[in-house]
Scaffold this motif. Structure first.
Motif, PDB file in Angstrom:
ATOM      1  N   GLN A 288       0.821  -1.216   0.000  1.00 36.98           N
ATOM      2  CA  GLN A 288       0.000   0.000   0.000  1.00 36.98           C
ATOM      3  C   GLN A 288       0.850   1.259   0.000  1.00 36.98           C
ATOM      4  O   GLN A 288       0.404   2.315  -0.437  1.00 36.98           O
ATOM      5  CB  GLN A 288      -0.950   0.006   1.192  1.00 36.98           C
ATOM      6  N   ASP A 289       2.091   1.141   0.489  1.00 40.21           N
ATOM      7  CA  ASP A 289       2.986   2.300   0.517  1.00 40.21           C
ATOM      8  C   ASP A 289       3.758   2.465  -0.794  1.00 40.21           C
ATOM      9  O   ASP A 289       4.611   3.329  -0.913  1.00 40.21           O
ATOM     10  CB  ASP A 289       3.963   2.185   1.686  1.00 40.21           C
ATOM     11  N   GLY A 290       3.464   1.602  -1.786  1.00 40.97           N
ATOM     12  CA  GLY A 290       4.119   1.693  -3.085  1.00 40.97           C
ATOM     13  C   GLY A 290       5.440   0.960  -3.173  1.00 40.97           C
ATOM     14  O   GLY A 290       6.055   0.911  -4.238  1.00 40.97           O
ATOM     15  N   GLN A 291       5.906   0.397  -2.073  1.00 40.70           N
ATOM     16  CA  GLN A 291       7.179  -0.330  -2.044  1.00 40.70           C
ATOM     17  C   GLN A 291       6.977  -1.778  -2.515  1.00 40.70           C
ATOM     18  O   GLN A 291       5.984  -2.416  -2.176  1.00 40.70           O
ATOM     19  CB  GLN A 291       7.759  -0.350  -0.626  1.00 40.70           C
TER      20      GLN A 291
ATOM     21  N   ARG B  24       7.527  -5.558  -2.291  1.00 42.20           N
ATOM     22  CA  ARG B  24       7.767  -6.491  -1.197  1.00 42.20           C
ATOM     23  C   ARG B  24       7.963  -7.895  -1.774  1.00 42.20           C
ATOM     24  O   ARG B  24       7.408  -8.228  -2.804  1.00 42.20           O
ATOM     25  CB  ARG B  24       6.578  -6.532  -0.248  1.00 42.20           C
TER      26      ARG B  24
END
Length: 138
Positions: free
Chosen positions: A87-90, A92
């Motif tokens: 959700q933070d754009g990172q 994973r």
């Protein structure tokens, strides 16, 4: 020749979650904990390692029906990596076990529920997960 095989005996950490791929194939996920006791510097220690397990198709349905928190299981599978965007754009990455076969090790009436027996994985060569499975975020 190459090989990717994982064998785990441990306790289920929570009740399984079953979902369906866009193509309608069932996948059930749950966690399994293993414990290792050892002595370091004269002090006894315990280490817990958690594994995320995914079962597909008929094995997924069987696990969803019979696997419960606390149950002891034997998982035969392969390691798989999954990559997704959080959700933070990172980006994973997670490591999980794709199960070929799962044995229920509790006897009827023992703590952790479940029945002893085979979950019916259908052998050791189920092939890759169904189309679209690589895009799932779990």
């Amino acid at each position: 020749m190459t090989m990717n095989k994982v064998l785990i005996i441990g306790n289920v950490g929570g009740d399984p979650e079953m979902r369906y791929t866009p193509n309608g194939n069932p996948v059930t996920s749950f966690s399994v904990a293993t414990n290792r006791r050892y002595t370091a510097g004269g002090e006894e220690r315990e280490e817990t390692q958690w594994f995320r397990v995914s079962a597909w198709n008929r094995l997924a349905e069987t696990c969803n029906q019979y696997v419960t928190k606390g149950m002891k299981v034997f998982v035969d599978g392969r390691l798989s990596t999954r990559e997704w965007v959080g959700q933070d754009g990172q980006t994973r990455t997670s490591l999980e076990v794709t199960a070929f076969d799962i044995q229920f090790l509790n006897r009827p009436g023992e703590a952790g529920g479940g029945q002893g027996g085979d979950a019916g994985g259908g052998g050791y060569a189920p092939g890759p997960p169904p189309d679209g499975a690589e895009d799932l975020p779990w």
